[in-house]
Design a protein around this motif. Structure first.
Motif, PDB file in Angstrom:
ATOM      1  N   ARG A 180      13.247  11.082  -4.892  1.00 53.80           N
ATOM      2  CA  ARG A 180      12.082  11.567  -5.633  1.00 53.80           C
ATOM      3  C   ARG A 180      10.955  11.904  -4.664  1.00 53.80           C
ATOM      4  NH1 ARG A 180       8.617   7.622  -9.617  1.00 53.80           N
ATOM      5  NH2 ARG A 180       8.773   8.948 -11.462  1.00 53.80           N
ATOM      6  N   LYS A 181      10.651  10.985  -3.745  1.00 52.94           N
ATOM      7  CA  LYS A 181       9.584  11.223  -2.776  1.00 52.94           C
ATOM      8  C   LYS A 181       9.909  12.410  -1.869  1.00 52.94           C
ATOM      9  CE  LYS A 181       9.730   7.003  -1.280  1.00 52.94           C
ATOM     10  NZ  LYS A 181       9.485   5.833  -0.413  1.00 52.94           N
ATOM     11  N   GLU A 182      11.153  12.474  -1.442  1.00 52.09           N
ATOM     12  CA  GLU A 182      11.576  13.573  -0.572  1.00 52.09           C
ATOM     13  C   GLU A 182      11.348  14.925  -1.257  1.00 52.09           C
ATOM     14  OE1 GLU A 182      15.890  14.203   0.098  1.00 52.09           O
ATOM     15  OE2 GLU A 182      15.418  13.789   2.192  1.00 52.09           O
ATOM     16  N   HIS A 183      11.707  14.982  -2.523  1.00 53.70           N
ATOM     17  CA  HIS A 183      11.525  16.214  -3.294  1.00 53.70           C
ATOM     18  C   HIS A 183      10.043  16.537  -3.444  1.00 53.70           C
ATOM     19  CE1 HIS A 183      13.369  18.726  -6.808  1.00 53.70           C
ATOM     20  NE2 HIS A 183      12.348  19.355  -6.265  1.00 53.70           N
ATOM     21  N   THR A 225       2.796   4.097  -6.618  1.00 52.35           N
ATOM     22  CA  THR A 225       1.779   4.997  -6.075  1.00 52.35           C
ATOM     23  C   THR A 225       1.485   4.667  -4.620  1.00 52.35           C
ATOM     24  OG1 THR A 225       0.805   5.254  -8.281  1.00 52.35           O
ATOM     25  CG2 THR A 225      -0.576   5.866  -6.402  1.00 52.35           C
ATOM     26  N   LEU A 226       1.383   3.378  -4.313  1.00 48.46           N
ATOM     27  CA  LEU A 226       1.172   2.969  -2.921  1.00 48.46           C
ATOM     28  C   LEU A 226       2.322   3.441  -2.039  1.00 48.46           C
ATOM     29  CD1 LEU A 226      -0.142  -0.674  -3.404  1.00 48.46           C
ATOM     30  CD2 LEU A 226      -1.433   1.254  -2.470  1.00 48.46           C
ATOM     31  N   GLU A 267       4.166   7.142   2.171  1.00 49.91           N
ATOM     32  CA  GLU A 267       5.171   8.100   2.641  1.00 49.91           C
ATOM     33  C   GLU A 267       4.484   9.330   3.242  1.00 49.91           C
ATOM     34  OE1 GLU A 267       9.331   9.167   3.026  1.00 49.91           O
ATOM     35  OE2 GLU A 267       8.510   7.352   2.101  1.00 49.91           O
ATOM     36  N   VAL A 268       3.468   9.847   2.534  1.00 49.28           N
ATOM     37  CA  VAL A 268       2.740  11.017   3.032  1.00 49.28           C
ATOM     38  C   VAL A 268       1.943  10.669   4.284  1.00 49.28           C
ATOM     39  CG1 VAL A 268       0.988  12.754   2.476  1.00 49.28           C
ATOM     40  CG2 VAL A 268       2.597  12.009   0.720  1.00 49.28           C
ATOM     41  N   ILE A 269       1.268   9.516   4.268  1.00 54.19           N
ATOM     42  CA  ILE A 269       0.471   9.103   5.423  1.00 54.19           C
ATOM     43  C   ILE A 269       1.350   8.947   6.656  1.00 54.19           C
ATOM     44  CG2 ILE A 269      -0.815   7.138   6.386  1.00 54.19           C
ATOM     45  CD1 ILE A 269      -2.124   6.841   3.611  1.00 54.19           C
TER      46      ILE A 269
END
Length: 229
Positions: free
Chosen positions: A132-135, A152-153, A158-160
């Motif tokens: 999900r995050k990868e997508h 959410t954290l 993941e982005v940071i």
């Protein structure tokens, strides 16, 4: 009310490509105009937020405002795919304001996060949270984080991490409603003080931004994000 259900990898598009069969503004006709008046196509803005409903009306209002602004500004919403809690508030407000929507949700959360109660959207089912995050990271131009829980954290970290390691240059903006993110920001400062992380990227590329309102968040991503060709 129906959604388009897609298997992992089926119909995957990149940022800026149209959401086939989903009501919303096509990439070449929405406002998508940055504050400086320049010409720019719509952005695929990913919103991270909780699947639970907050006991703070201010936070609920911020979720609704964020979704509404994404639609009014002619952008597309990318989010966790659920119809419950803050996610549902963002999605329904975006839908009512004309935004095309892409929901990305693991199969095991489809019922728990009430994806069936979400507005019409292009729904992508994944096998894991990681997928999900990868997508989300792949198909979004920018990220806005509202209050949320552990998920959410996980998503903002993941982005940071990707930005810190030089693997992403997509902006992340935290909407610091009622000081919600103050503790997180303080933790990051503690990590820097102990030299466990270096100063965030560079002055031109911080790993995240913090603003007080959805209006400021959308304006900032419009200024910083680069829509895919």
């Amino acid at each position: 009310m129906t959604s388009t259900i897609l298997e992992p990898g089926a119909g995957v598009r990149g940022p800026g490509e149209p959401l086939d069969g989903v009501p919303g503004t096509p990439p070449d006709s929405g406002p998508g105009t940055p504050p400086d008046g320049g010409s720019r196509g719509p952005l695929d803005i990913c919103v991270f937020c909780g699947a639970g409903r907050s006991n703070s009306q201010a936070i609920v209002d911020v979720a609704r405002t964020t979704g509404r602004l994404i639609g009014e500004r002619g952008h597309h919403l990318v989010y966790g795919g659920g119809g419950s809690g803050l996610m549902g508030e963002v999605a329904w407000a975006a839908s009512e304001s004309g935004a095309a929507i892409r929901g990305i949700i693991p199969r095991f959360l489809y019922e728990r996060e009430r994806a069936i109660a979400a507005p019409v959207q292009e729904t992508h089912l994944t096998d894991t949270l990681h997928r999900r995050k990868e997508h989300m990271l792949r198909c979004s131009d920018a990220f806005i984080a509202l209050p949320g829980g552990y998920g959410t954290l996980d998503e903002i970290l993941e982005v940071i991490s990707a930005t810190y390691l030089g693997r992403s240059a997509k902006p992340l903006v935290l909407v610091n409603t009622d000081g919600f993110w103050d503790g997180f920001i303080s933790l990051v400062e503690t990590l820097r003080r102990y030299e466990l992380v270096a100063q965030a990227g560079s002055p031109a590329q911080p790993v995240f931004h913090s603003v007080p309102s959805p209006e400021a968040a959308v304006a900032l991503v419009e200024r910083l994000a680069v829509p895919a060709a």
